[in-house]
Design an enzyme around this catalytic site. Sequence first.
Site, PDB file in Angstrom:
ATOM      1  N   HIS A 123       0.853  -1.180   0.000  1.00 22.31           N
ATOM      2  CA  HIS A 123       0.000   0.000   0.000  1.00 22.31           C
ATOM      3  C   HIS A 123       0.894   1.237   0.000  1.00 22.31           C
ATOM      4  O   HIS A 123       1.979   1.226   0.597  1.00 22.31           O
ATOM      5  CB  HIS A 123      -0.888   0.028   1.244  1.00 22.31           C
ATOM      6  CG  HIS A 123      -1.920  -1.044   1.259  1.00 22.31           C
ATOM      7  ND1 HIS A 123      -3.128  -0.907   0.615  1.00 22.31           N
ATOM      8  CD2 HIS A 123      -1.933  -2.273   1.818  1.00 22.31           C
ATOM      9  CE1 HIS A 123      -3.835  -2.005   0.790  1.00 22.31           C
ATOM     10  NE2 HIS A 123      -3.134  -2.862   1.513  1.00 22.31           N
TER      11      HIS A 123
ATOM     12  N   LYS B 243      26.251 -16.987   4.746  1.00 25.71           N
ATOM     13  CA  LYS B 243      27.005 -18.147   4.249  1.00 25.71           C
ATOM     14  C   LYS B 243      26.735 -18.326   2.757  1.00 25.71           C
ATOM     15  O   LYS B 243      25.663 -18.016   2.279  1.00 25.71           O
ATOM     16  CB  LYS B 243      26.563 -19.398   5.009  1.00 25.71           C
ATOM     17  CG  LYS B 243      27.314 -20.651   4.674  1.00 25.71           C
ATOM     18  CD  LYS B 243      26.813 -21.797   5.557  1.00 25.71           C
ATOM     19  CE  LYS B 243      27.562 -23.065   5.290  1.00 25.71           C
ATOM     20  NZ  LYS B 243      27.116 -24.156   6.146  1.00 25.71           N
TER      21      LYS B 243
END
Length: 148
Positions: free
Chosen positions: A77, A146
Amino acid sequence: MRIVGKKYIHIGNNVHILNGARIEAISKWHEQSFSPRLTIGNGTSIEQGCHIIVTDNLAIGNNCVISAYVYISDCNHQYISGKHIMETDLEIRQTSIGDNVFIGIGAKIIPGVRLGNGCVIGANSVVTHDVPEKTVVAGVPAKIIKYL
Protein backbone atom coordinates in the site's frame (compact mmCIF):
# COMPACT_ATOMS: atom_id res chain seq x y z
CA MET A 1 -7.67 -21.94 3.53
CA ARG A 2 -8.52 -18.86 1.52
CA ILE A 3 -7.88 -18.64 -2.21
CA VAL A 4 -8.80 -15.48 -4.12
CA GLY A 5 -8.58 -15.26 -7.92
CA LYS A 6 -8.06 -18.96 -8.53
CA LYS A 7 -8.24 -18.49 -12.32
CA TYR A 8 -4.96 -16.54 -12.06
CA ILE A 9 -3.18 -19.25 -10.04
CA HIS A 10 -1.29 -22.05 -11.79
CA ILE A 11 -0.15 -24.96 -9.64
CA GLY A 12 2.36 -27.57 -10.83
CA ASN A 13 2.42 -31.30 -10.09
CA ASN A 14 2.98 -32.74 -6.60
CA VAL A 15 2.44 -29.40 -4.86
CA HIS A 16 1.36 -29.51 -1.22
CA ILE A 17 -0.50 -26.60 0.38
CA LEU A 18 -1.39 -27.05 4.04
CA ASN A 19 -4.34 -25.69 6.02
CA GLY A 20 -4.64 -22.03 6.84
CA ALA A 21 -2.85 -20.77 3.73
CA ARG A 22 -4.09 -17.49 2.27
CA ILE A 23 -3.27 -17.15 -1.43
CA GLU A 24 -4.56 -14.07 -3.23
CA ALA A 25 -4.27 -13.09 -6.90
CA ILE A 26 -5.64 -9.55 -6.89
CA SER A 27 -7.15 -8.34 -10.19
CA LYS A 28 -8.77 -5.15 -8.87
CA TRP A 29 -8.10 -2.75 -6.02
CA HIS A 30 -10.27 0.37 -5.93
CA GLU A 31 -9.78 1.95 -9.40
CA GLN A 32 -6.65 -0.08 -10.21
CA SER A 33 -6.87 -3.16 -12.45
CA PHE A 34 -4.23 -5.88 -12.59
CA SER A 35 -3.49 -9.02 -14.59
CA PRO A 36 -2.07 -11.25 -11.86
CA ARG A 37 -0.37 -14.58 -12.45
CA LEU A 38 0.88 -16.81 -9.67
CA THR A 39 2.82 -19.88 -10.74
CA ILE A 40 3.78 -22.52 -8.17
CA GLY A 41 6.34 -24.98 -9.53
CA ASN A 42 6.37 -28.77 -9.35
CA GLY A 43 7.16 -30.41 -6.03
CA THR A 44 6.81 -27.23 -3.98
CA SER A 45 5.45 -27.34 -0.43
CA ILE A 46 3.59 -24.43 1.18
CA GLU A 47 3.03 -25.03 4.87
CA GLN A 48 0.24 -23.83 7.15
CA GLY A 49 -0.57 -20.19 7.68
CA CYS A 50 1.34 -18.82 4.69
CA HIS A 51 0.13 -15.61 3.04
CA ILE A 52 0.97 -15.02 -0.62
CA ILE A 53 -0.31 -11.96 -2.51
CA VAL A 54 0.23 -11.29 -6.22
CA THR A 55 -0.95 -8.43 -8.44
CA ASP A 56 1.53 -8.87 -11.30
CA ASN A 57 3.58 -11.98 -12.04
CA LEU A 58 4.97 -14.00 -9.16
CA ALA A 59 6.74 -17.26 -9.94
CA ILE A 60 7.65 -19.74 -7.21
CA GLY A 61 10.08 -22.30 -8.58
CA ASN A 62 10.20 -26.07 -8.48
CA ASN A 63 10.94 -28.06 -5.31
CA CYS A 64 10.73 -25.14 -2.92
CA VAL A 65 9.85 -25.39 0.75
CA ILE A 66 7.91 -22.45 2.12
CA SER A 67 7.66 -23.05 5.85
CA ALA A 68 4.74 -22.10 8.07
CA TYR A 69 3.62 -18.48 8.49
CA VAL A 70 5.72 -17.11 5.63
CA TYR A 71 4.58 -13.89 3.89
CA ILE A 72 5.37 -13.25 0.20
CA SER A 73 4.05 -10.31 -1.81
CA ASP A 74 4.69 -8.23 -4.93
CA CYS A 75 2.71 -5.19 -3.74
CA ASN A 76 2.51 -2.64 -0.95
CA HIS A 77 0.00 0.00 0.00
CA GLN A 78 1.15 3.57 -0.58
CA TYR A 79 1.57 5.73 2.50
CA ILE A 80 -0.15 9.09 2.07
CA SER A 81 -0.46 11.52 4.96
CA GLY A 82 -4.07 12.05 5.99
CA LYS A 83 -5.38 9.06 4.04
CA HIS A 84 -6.30 5.69 5.57
CA ILE A 85 -3.90 3.05 4.26
CA MET A 86 -6.71 0.84 2.96
CA GLU A 87 -7.85 3.69 0.70
CA THR A 88 -4.49 4.10 -1.06
CA ASP A 89 -3.36 2.59 -4.37
CA LEU A 90 -1.03 -0.39 -4.51
CA GLU A 91 2.59 -0.12 -5.61
CA ILE A 92 3.78 -3.14 -7.60
CA ARG A 93 7.35 -4.48 -7.44
CA GLN A 94 8.52 -7.63 -9.26
CA THR A 95 9.10 -10.52 -6.84
CA SER A 96 10.33 -14.03 -7.74
CA ILE A 97 11.52 -17.23 -6.09
CA GLY A 98 13.91 -19.59 -7.88
CA ASP A 99 14.07 -23.38 -7.78
CA ASN A 100 15.05 -25.40 -4.69
CA VAL A 101 14.61 -22.46 -2.31
CA PHE A 102 14.02 -23.05 1.41
CA ILE A 103 12.20 -20.29 3.30
CA GLY A 104 12.25 -20.75 7.09
CA ILE A 105 9.26 -20.40 9.38
CA GLY A 106 7.88 -16.88 9.80
CA ALA A 107 10.06 -15.25 7.13
CA LYS A 108 8.80 -12.23 5.20
CA ILE A 109 9.67 -11.69 1.52
CA ILE A 110 9.11 -8.00 0.81
CA PRO A 111 7.88 -6.82 -2.64
CA GLY A 112 10.66 -6.36 -5.19
CA VAL A 113 12.86 -9.22 -3.90
CA ARG A 114 14.26 -11.96 -6.12
CA LEU A 115 15.44 -15.18 -4.46
CA GLY A 116 18.02 -17.08 -6.52
CA ASN A 117 18.06 -20.85 -7.06
CA GLY A 118 19.03 -22.93 -4.04
CA CYS A 119 19.07 -20.12 -1.48
CA VAL A 120 18.08 -20.54 2.16
CA ILE A 121 16.14 -17.92 4.14
CA GLY A 122 16.49 -18.18 7.92
CA ALA A 123 13.49 -18.39 10.21
CA ASN A 124 11.77 -15.06 11.00
CA SER A 125 14.00 -13.18 8.55
CA VAL A 126 12.77 -10.09 6.72
CA VAL A 127 14.18 -10.16 3.19
CA THR A 128 14.39 -6.65 1.73
CA HIS A 129 17.00 -7.19 -1.02
CA ASP A 130 17.70 -9.77 -3.74
CA VAL A 131 19.39 -12.97 -2.57
CA PRO A 132 21.96 -14.57 -4.92
CA GLU A 133 21.68 -18.26 -5.71
CA LYS A 134 23.11 -20.76 -3.22
CA THR A 135 23.27 -18.18 -0.43
CA VAL A 136 22.05 -18.38 3.16
CA VAL A 137 20.57 -15.20 4.63
CA ALA A 138 19.10 -14.47 8.05
CA GLY A 139 18.10 -11.59 10.26
CA VAL A 140 16.07 -8.41 10.24
CA PRO A 141 16.84 -7.18 7.71
CA ALA A 142 18.26 -10.40 6.23
CA LYS A 143 21.99 -10.42 5.52
CA ILE A 144 24.23 -12.98 3.88
CA ILE A 145 25.69 -15.34 6.46
CA LYS A 146 27.00 -18.15 4.25
CA TYR A 147 27.59 -19.25 0.66
CA LEU A 148 26.70 -22.83 -0.23
